[in-house]
Design a protein around this motif. Structure first.
Motif, PDB file in Angstrom:
ATOM      1  N   SER A 293       0.841  -1.186   0.000  1.00 50.16           N
ATOM      2  CA  SER A 293       0.000   0.000   0.000  1.00 50.16           C
ATOM      3  C   SER A 293       0.877   1.237   0.000  1.00 50.16           C
TER       4      SER A 293
ATOM      5  N   HIS B 283      -5.678  -2.690   6.094  1.00 51.45           N
ATOM      6  CA  HIS B 283      -6.326  -1.378   6.013  1.00 51.45           C
ATOM      7  C   HIS B 283      -7.845  -1.449   6.113  1.00 51.45           C
TER       8      HIS B 283
ATOM      9  N   HIS C  80      -5.469  -6.393   1.055  1.00 54.67           N
ATOM     10  CA  HIS C  80      -4.943  -5.336   1.939  1.00 54.67           C
ATOM     11  C   HIS C  80      -5.745  -5.330   3.243  1.00 54.67           C
TER      12      HIS C  80
ATOM     13  N   THR D 235     -10.768  -3.804  -0.405  1.00 57.10           N
ATOM     14  CA  THR D 235      -9.739  -4.169   0.575  1.00 57.10           C
ATOM     15  C   THR D 235      -9.109  -5.532   0.292  1.00 57.10           C
TER      16      THR D 235
END
Length: 248
Positions: free
Chosen positions: A74, A195, A192, A189
């Protein structure tokens, strides 16, 4: 003279960039029509439509950068992820369009598609049986009644642009329509997970995280074969197969 950059290209459609203009080529006119109509309705920043001559749609580039990419680190801050969550909430709260989108497939249709795909993945030796079986169980939580929202339908991280903590544009609306809001959040998302909390904080509503996990599994199971057949690599580090492995 501006160079032509191939952004994405496969047998179904292609996107080219020439300077600050994107040219989307799609022989399915319905997808282009949905994209244009959706962008005219949503309360979030989108590209400007310059012209449309089927099968080509010309739109402007949007400023800013993405928060990262699937299979990569990210590059966005927690504030940027939270801003994206707030923008997604604004989209989901918008008046419903009159059509269903990719995120609006019925539970019955999804369950049948998932069962067929899981059987194919195992029978053809694409994925180990235990990996498929475990993720099929996890995916079950996504197969439940949901309240329709205005959804993007393909809200990959690469489709949301930010500048600092401000969302500057959301692109690729051809799968938009009525659908399950948590499908969008899970797609955004995917890969990831670290996050997800930032996105939920910006979204500002109670979210059933188990359903998000279920959509990660469901979406990945359905995508592996298609991606492999269209020149993408779901086995690359951090991509769909690693998402499936993370549920073990």
């Amino acid at each position: 003279m501006d160079e032509v950059e191939v952004v994405v290209a496969h047998s179904e459609r292609a996107t080219l960039r020439v300077g600050d203009v994107f040219l989307k080529v799609d022989t399915d006119r319905a997808r282009i029509d949905v994209e244009i109509e959706a962008m005219s309705r949503v309360p979030v920043p989108t590209p400007q439509v310059l012209w449309h001559k089927p099968p080509v749609l010309a739109i402007t580039a949007v400023p800013g950068t993405t928060l990262g990419r699937l299979g990569g680190p990210s590059t966005g801050s927690p504030a940027g992820w939270a801003a994206a969550g707030a923008a997604i909430r604004k989209l989901h709260d918008a008046p419903l369009p009159p059509w269903r989108g990719r995120a609006g497939r019925s539970v019955g249709v999804l369950a049948a598609e998932l069962d067929d795909e899981c059987a194919s993945l195992v029978t053809n030796g694409v994925l180990p049986a235990d990996l498929v079986t475990r993720n099929r169980r996890v995916a079950e939580a996504a197969l439940r009644p949901w309240t329709a929202a205005f959804t993007h339908g393909d809200l990959q991280i690469a489709h949301v642009f930010v500048d600092g903590d401000e969302v500057t544009g959301i692109i690729d609306w051809s799968e938009a329509g009525q659908g399950d809001a948590l499908y969008d959040l899970a797609t955004f998302t995917l890969g990831h997970e670290e996050h997800l909390g930032d996105v939920i904080a910006g979204y500002g509503a109670d979210i059933d995280v188990e359903v998000i996990h279920a959509w990660w599994s469901l979406r990945s199971l359905l995508a592996v074969r298609w991606l492999s057949e269209h020149g993408f690599d779901p086995f690359a580090p951090g991509c769909e197969v690693d998402v499936l492995r993370s549920r073990m």
